[in-house]
Write a protein that holds these residues in place. Sequence first.
Motif, PDB file in Angstrom:
ATOM      1  N   PRO A  83       0.841  -1.214   0.000  1.00 60.17           N
ATOM      2  CA  PRO A  83       0.000   0.000   0.000  1.00 60.17           C
ATOM      3  C   PRO A  83       0.867   1.252   0.000  1.00 60.17           C
ATOM      4  O   PRO A  83       1.885   1.320   0.706  1.00 60.17           O
ATOM      5  N   GLY A  84       0.460   2.209  -0.818  1.00 61.71           N
ATOM      6  CA  GLY A  84       1.226   3.441  -0.967  1.00 61.71           C
ATOM      7  C   GLY A  84       2.243   3.394  -2.073  1.00 61.71           C
ATOM      8  O   GLY A  84       2.831   4.427  -2.432  1.00 61.71           O
ATOM      9  N   GLY A  85       2.458   2.223  -2.630  1.00 67.23           N
ATOM     10  CA  GLY A  85       3.449   2.060  -3.687  1.00 67.23           C
ATOM     11  C   GLY A  85       2.910   2.424  -5.056  1.00 67.23           C
ATOM     12  O   GLY A  85       1.771   2.889  -5.201  1.00 67.23           O
ATOM     13  N   SER A  86       3.744   2.198  -6.064  1.00 68.03           N
ATOM     14  CA  SER A  86       3.412   2.558  -7.440  1.00 68.03           C
ATOM     15  C   SER A  86       3.697   1.402  -8.386  1.00 68.03           C
ATOM     16  O   SER A  86       4.577   0.574  -8.137  1.00 68.03           O
ATOM     17  N   LEU A  87       2.955   1.382  -9.470  1.00 70.80           N
ATOM     18  CA  LEU A  87       3.202   0.466 -10.579  1.00 70.80           C
ATOM     19  C   LEU A  87       2.885   1.213 -11.863  1.00 70.80           C
ATOM     20  O   LEU A  87       2.043   2.117 -11.882  1.00 70.80           O
ATOM     21  N   ARG A  88       3.539   0.782 -12.936  1.00 70.67           N
ATOM     22  CA  ARG A  88       3.253   1.330 -14.251  1.00 70.67           C
ATOM     23  C   ARG A  88       2.905   0.174 -15.174  1.00 70.67           C
ATOM     24  O   ARG A  88       3.726  -0.715 -15.417  1.00 70.67           O
ATOM     25  N   LEU A  89       1.670   0.186 -15.677  1.00 71.85           N
ATOM     26  CA  LEU A  89       1.226  -0.829 -16.616  1.00 71.85           C
ATOM     27  C   LEU A  89       1.436  -0.338 -18.049  1.00 71.85           C
ATOM     28  O   LEU A  89       1.306   0.855 -18.320  1.00 71.85           O
ATOM     29  N   SER A  90       1.749  -1.275 -18.924  1.00 70.93           N
ATOM     30  CA  SER A  90       1.881  -0.979 -20.346  1.00 70.93           C
ATOM     31  C   SER A  90       0.956  -1.887 -21.131  1.00 70.93           C
ATOM     32  O   SER A  90       0.686  -3.022 -20.715  1.00 70.93           O
ATOM     33  N   CYS A  91       0.482  -1.388 -22.254  1.00 75.13           N
ATOM     34  CA  CYS A  91      -0.356  -2.173 -23.154  1.00 75.13           C
ATOM     35  C   CYS A  91       0.125  -1.893 -24.567  1.00 75.13           C
ATOM     36  O   CYS A  91      -0.058  -0.777 -25.073  1.00 75.13           O
ATOM     37  N   ALA A  92       0.733  -2.881 -25.192  1.00 73.84           N
ATOM     38  CA  ALA A  92       1.303  -2.714 -26.524  1.00 73.84           C
ATOM     39  C   ALA A  92       0.431  -3.410 -27.554  1.00 73.84           C
ATOM     40  O   ALA A  92       0.082  -4.583 -27.387  1.00 73.84           O
ATOM     41  N   ALA A  93       0.086  -2.681 -28.597  1.00 70.33           N
ATOM     42  CA  ALA A  93      -0.721  -3.228 -29.681  1.00 70.33           C
ATOM     43  C   ALA A  93       0.160  -3.564 -30.878  1.00 70.33           C
ATOM     44  O   ALA A  93       1.099  -2.833 -31.186  1.00 70.33           O
ATOM     45  N   SER A  94      -0.169  -4.648 -31.539  1.00 69.08           N
ATOM     46  CA  SER A  94       0.576  -5.037 -32.730  1.00 69.08           C
ATOM     47  C   SER A  94      -0.383  -5.663 -33.728  1.00 69.08           C
ATOM     48  O   SER A  94      -1.480  -6.090 -33.369  1.00 69.08           O
ATOM     49  N   GLY A  95       0.056  -5.702 -34.987  1.00 70.54           N
ATOM     50  CA  GLY A  95      -0.766  -6.307 -36.026  1.00 70.54           C
ATOM     51  C   GLY A  95      -1.231  -5.288 -37.041  1.00 70.54           C
ATOM     52  O   GLY A  95      -0.625  -4.239 -37.231  1.00 70.54           O
ATOM     53  N   ASN A  96      -2.345  -5.585 -37.679  1.00 75.00           N
ATOM     54  CA  ASN A  96      -2.878  -4.779 -38.761  1.00 75.00           C
ATOM     55  C   ASN A  96      -3.635  -3.564 -38.208  1.00 75.00           C
ATOM     56  O   ASN A  96      -4.847  -3.586 -38.067  1.00 75.00           O
ATOM     57  N   ILE A  97      -2.884  -2.510 -37.896  1.00 75.81           N
ATOM     58  CA  ILE A  97      -3.457  -1.311 -37.274  1.00 75.81           C
ATOM     59  C   ILE A  97      -3.070  -0.086 -38.087  1.00 75.81           C
ATOM     60  O   ILE A  97      -1.879   0.145 -38.317  1.00 75.81           O
ATOM     61  N   PHE A  98      -4.072   0.681 -38.512  1.00 81.38           N
ATOM     62  CA  PHE A  98      -3.791   1.967 -39.146  1.00 81.38           C
ATOM     63  C   PHE A  98      -3.683   3.062 -38.090  1.00 81.38           C
ATOM     64  O   PHE A  98      -2.751   3.868 -38.096  1.00 81.38           O
ATOM     65  N   SER A  99      -4.651   3.065 -37.165  1.00 81.37           N
ATOM     66  CA  SER A  99      -4.619   4.038 -36.079  1.00 81.37           C
ATOM     67  C   SER A  99      -5.428   3.517 -34.904  1.00 81.37           C
ATOM     68  O   SER A  99      -6.329   2.711 -35.070  1.00 81.37           O
ATOM     69  N   ILE A 100      -5.084   3.997 -33.733  1.00 89.46           N
ATOM     70  CA  ILE A 100      -5.837   3.671 -32.518  1.00 89.46           C
ATOM     71  C   ILE A 100      -6.529   4.948 -32.073  1.00 89.46           C
ATOM     72  O   ILE A 100      -5.866   5.940 -31.752  1.00 89.46           O
ATOM     73  N   THR A 101      -7.854   4.930 -32.071  1.00 87.70           N
ATOM     74  CA  THR A 101      -8.607   6.144 -31.769  1.00 87.70           C
ATOM     75  C   THR A 101      -8.761   6.376 -30.277  1.00 87.70           C
ATOM     76  O   THR A 101      -8.866   7.520 -29.835  1.00 87.70           O
ATOM     77  N   ALA A 102      -8.787   5.312 -29.510  1.00 92.11           N
ATOM     78  CA  ALA A 102      -8.925   5.479 -28.066  1.00 92.11           C
ATOM     79  C   ALA A 102      -8.411   4.235 -27.362  1.00 92.11           C
ATOM     80  O   ALA A 102      -8.479   3.125 -27.900  1.00 92.11           O
ATOM     81  N   TRP A 103      -7.914   4.466 -26.163  1.00 93.22           N
ATOM     82  CA  TRP A 103      -7.474   3.386 -25.277  1.00 93.22           C
ATOM     83  C   TRP A 103      -8.297   3.431 -23.991  1.00 93.22           C
ATOM     84  O   TRP A 103      -8.694   4.511 -23.541  1.00 93.22           O
ATOM     85  N   GLY A 104      -8.466   2.258 -23.411  1.00 98.50           N
ATOM     86  CA  GLY A 104      -9.122   2.205 -22.114  1.00 98.50           C
ATOM     87  C   GLY A 104      -8.425   1.194 -21.220  1.00 98.50           C
ATOM     88  O   GLY A 104      -7.931   0.170 -21.690  1.00 98.50           O
ATOM     89  N   TRP A 105      -8.355   1.531 -19.946  1.00 96.53           N
ATOM     90  CA  TRP A 105      -7.906   0.578 -18.931  1.00 96.53           C
ATOM     91  C   TRP A 105      -9.094   0.241 -18.042  1.00 96.53           C
ATOM     92  O   TRP A 105      -9.785   1.145 -17.555  1.00 96.53           O
ATOM     93  N   TYR A 106      -9.313  -1.043 -17.842  1.00 96.48           N
ATOM     94  CA  TYR A 106     -10.398  -1.539 -17.005  1.00 96.48           C
ATOM     95  C   TYR A 106      -9.785  -2.418 -15.913  1.00 96.48           C
ATOM     96  O   TYR A 106      -8.624  -2.834 -16.002  1.00 96.48           O
ATOM     97  N   ARG A 107     -10.599  -2.708 -14.918  1.00 98.32           N
ATOM     98  CA  ARG A 107     -10.164  -3.667 -13.917  1.00 98.32           C
ATOM     99  C   ARG A 107     -11.347  -4.495 -13.447  1.00 98.32           C
ATOM    100  O   ARG A 107     -12.489  -4.054 -13.505  1.00 98.32           O
ATOM    101  N   GLN A 108     -11.020  -5.686 -13.016  1.00 97.44           N
ATOM    102  CA  GLN A 108     -12.056  -6.578 -12.505  1.00 97.44           C
ATOM    103  C   GLN A 108     -11.507  -7.322 -11.301  1.00 97.44           C
ATOM    104  O   GLN A 108     -10.520  -8.063 -11.404  1.00 97.44           O
TER     105      GLN A 108
END
Length: 121
Positions: A14-39
């Motif tokens: 508790p009180g600490g930090s983390l940095r998440l990354s999400c890398a996309a690859s494949g047939n992509i012209f552009s990414i219009t929006a990103w979202g982070w969710y949790r469950q």
Amino acid sequence: QVQLVESGGGLVQPGGSLRLSCAASGNIFSITAWGWYRQAPGKERELVASISNGESTEYAESVRGRFTISRDNAKNTAYLQMNILKPEDTAVYLCNANYRKYRFASTDVKWGQGTQVTVSS
């Protein structure tokens, strides 16, 4: 085929930090929006943060001021910087991307597989 790969999860006190990354690859012209969710176990999936193509951001009230979403268009990657983590932030974190395969295509949505974040002493 488009793939999203999350990384950066783990166990933090508790009180600490983390940095998440999400890398996309494949047939992509552009990414219009990103979202982070949790469950969390026994709970519904919730939107944590999102960022549009124009860098407009939105945050869940529970994380505002502690989490920061960002994107690197050159790398087709999104990030979630999480500070002042609390036990209630424990969950599987998933990213999604709204993307186009070519310039005038409609947008598709792709989800990553998720990364576990555990906040515990």
